[in-house]
Design an enzyme around this catalytic site. Structure first.
Site, PDB file in Angstrom:
ATOM      1  N   LYS A  99       9.833 -11.290   2.429  1.00 55.99           N
ATOM      2  CA  LYS A  99       9.942 -10.293   1.485  1.00 55.99           C
ATOM      3  C   LYS A  99      10.714  -8.984   1.868  1.00 55.99           C
ATOM      4  O   LYS A  99      10.603  -8.685   3.061  1.00 55.99           O
ATOM      5  CB  LYS A  99       8.554  -9.801   1.017  1.00 55.99           C
ATOM      6  CG  LYS A  99       8.601  -8.502  -0.138  1.00 55.99           C
ATOM      7  CD  LYS A  99       7.292  -7.430  -0.130  1.00 55.99           C
ATOM      8  CE  LYS A  99       7.164  -6.060  -0.396  1.00 55.99           C
ATOM      9  NZ  LYS A  99       6.481  -5.121  -1.173  1.00 55.99           N
ATOM     10  N   GLY A 160       2.590   2.529  -2.550  1.00 52.78           N
ATOM     11  CA  GLY A 160       1.689   3.446  -2.252  1.00 52.78           C
ATOM     12  C   GLY A 160       1.291   4.193  -3.414  1.00 52.78           C
ATOM     13  O   GLY A 160       0.086   5.226  -2.987  1.00 52.78           O
ATOM     14  N   ALA A 187       5.148  -2.839  -5.471  1.00 51.54           N
ATOM     15  CA  ALA A 187       4.963  -1.291  -5.496  1.00 51.54           C
ATOM     16  C   ALA A 187       4.779  -0.178  -6.065  1.00 51.54           C
ATOM     17  O   ALA A 187       5.467  -0.209  -7.819  1.00 51.54           O
ATOM     18  CB  ALA A 187       5.984  -1.061  -4.386  1.00 51.54           C
ATOM     19  N   GLY A 188       3.958   0.455  -6.176  1.00 52.73           N
ATOM     20  CA  GLY A 188       3.507   1.859  -7.321  1.00 52.73           C
ATOM     21  C   GLY A 188       2.407   1.428  -8.047  1.00 52.73           C
ATOM     22  O   GLY A 188       2.089   2.449  -8.709  1.00 52.73           O
ATOM     23  N   THR A 210      -2.049  -0.773  -1.944  1.00 48.05           N
ATOM     24  CA  THR A 210      -3.082  -0.085  -1.993  1.00 48.05           C
ATOM     25  C   THR A 210      -3.942  -0.391  -2.980  1.00 48.05           C
ATOM     26  O   THR A 210      -5.232   0.622  -2.799  1.00 48.05           O
ATOM     27  CB  THR A 210      -1.730   1.659  -2.002  1.00 48.05           C
ATOM     28  OG1 THR A 210      -0.934   1.163  -1.005  1.00 48.05           O
ATOM     29  CG2 THR A 210      -2.876   2.174  -1.252  1.00 48.05           C
TER      30      THR A 210
END
EC number: 2.8.1.10
Lengths: 260, 65
Positions: A99, A160, A187-188, A210
């Site tokens: 990644k 995050g 992400a997000g 997260t």
């Protein structure tokens, strides 16, 4: 129902990729991975602290989870750093998947897309199978594919942040532009409904960390995400109706009694 | 000989990278190494000689997203 995902020739039955950071305990991480059926877990490389040897213990633990390993180059801000980290990861983990993160901006953790393309080219030429963490920019995505990437991982929102899909239009355009490339929202994502929305757009998988690790009950949240991702995938395959502005009666008008 | 090991200056008598890992009692199979910013493969650790002031990075698997 069999609807496998293919990353560089590896078939996967789960469309959930789970990060391994920030969990309250290894036991809760294990529960989250196993309970959600996540097919891939992401891991990192960090300095080994001599006396504690926590890295060696962690490696033993992560191998026991039964998921595939996707090492990352998190925290790298230059091409050289990212390439060297990838080389080190390949040796430690014994896998050519990487990644690829090349961070360009400290506040948003936005990828440095120029460095990303350059690093992707170097690593692909060296035999790596690169999973680039990128933006939804189509020009960058084209360059990444030219560089040898066979999977693309655009962000939904900053890492995050839990803000979900900031640019649905851009993500939809990306899906339309690369029908044959597996696309992962990385992400997000903060809630299962956002993950379902990504899947309804036709994305192939979702990468989370997260949102699961920082939930009050990570294992329960991981399961919620797994179900949302499956629901979103089924919805996409079922070809949702087109929205319209005005009402249309769903009950037939024909045969209606005259009672007025 | 003073080496910068994972960012910390340490006095270690180790002629090669392989000897350094042994001196630090690290499992050579589970860590990855770089010297002065360059990746050094496991197979090359025996022949990678260390000099005063070399910066060594020793990395191991960790949690990540």
């Amino acid at each position: 129902m069999i609807d496998p995902l293919d990353f560089y020739g590896t078939r996967l039955s789960s469309r959930l990729l789970l990060g391994t950071a920030q969990y309250p305990s290894p036991a809760i991480l294990a529960e989250a991975v196993r309970g959600s059926g996540a097919g891939i877990v992401t891991v990192s490389l960090r300095r080994e602290s001599g006396a504690l040897r926590s890295g060696q213990d962690f490696w033993q633990f992560i191998r026991g989870l039964g998921a595939r390993i996707l090492p990352n180059t998190a925290g790298c801000h230059s091409v050289k750093e990212a390439v060297t980290t990838a080389q080190m990861a390949r040796e430690v983990f014994g896998i050519g998947w990487i990644k690829l993160e090349v961070i360009g901006e400290a506040d948003t953790l936005q990828p440095d897309v120029f460095g990303l393309v350059e690093a992707a080219r170097i690593l692909s030429a060296d035999g790596f199978e690169v999973f680039p963490y990128t933006t939804e920019d189509l020009v960058v995505a084209e360059r990444l594919v030219e560089a040898g990437c066979r999977v693309l991982m655009p962000w939904g929102a900053p890492i995050g942040s839990g803000r979900g899909l900031n640019n649905v239009f851009g993500l939809r355009a990306m899906r339309a532009h690369f029908p044959g490339i597996p696309l992962v929202v990385d992400a997000g994502i903060g809630t299962p409904s956002q993950a379902a929305a990504a899947m309804e757009l036709g994305y192939d998988a979702v990468l989370l960390n997260t949102a699961v690790a920082k939930a009050g009950d990570p294992a329960l949240m991981a399961r919620a995400f797994a179900m949302a991702i499956e629901a979103g995938r089924l919805a996409f395959r079922a070809d949702p109706m087109e929205p319209r502005d005005m009402a249309v009666p769903s009950t037939p008008v024909l045969g209606k009694a005259l009672l007025a | 000989m003073t080496l910068i090991i994972n960012g910390e200056a340490r006095d270690v008598a180790a002629p090669s990278l392989a000897a350094l890992l042994e001196a630090l009692e690290l499992d050579a199979a589970v860590v990855a190494t770089a010297v002065n910013g360059r990746f050094v493969r496991r197979a090359d650790r025996m022949v990678t000689l260390l000099a005063e002031g070399d910066a060594i990075e020793i990395l191991a698997p960790m949690q990540g997203g």
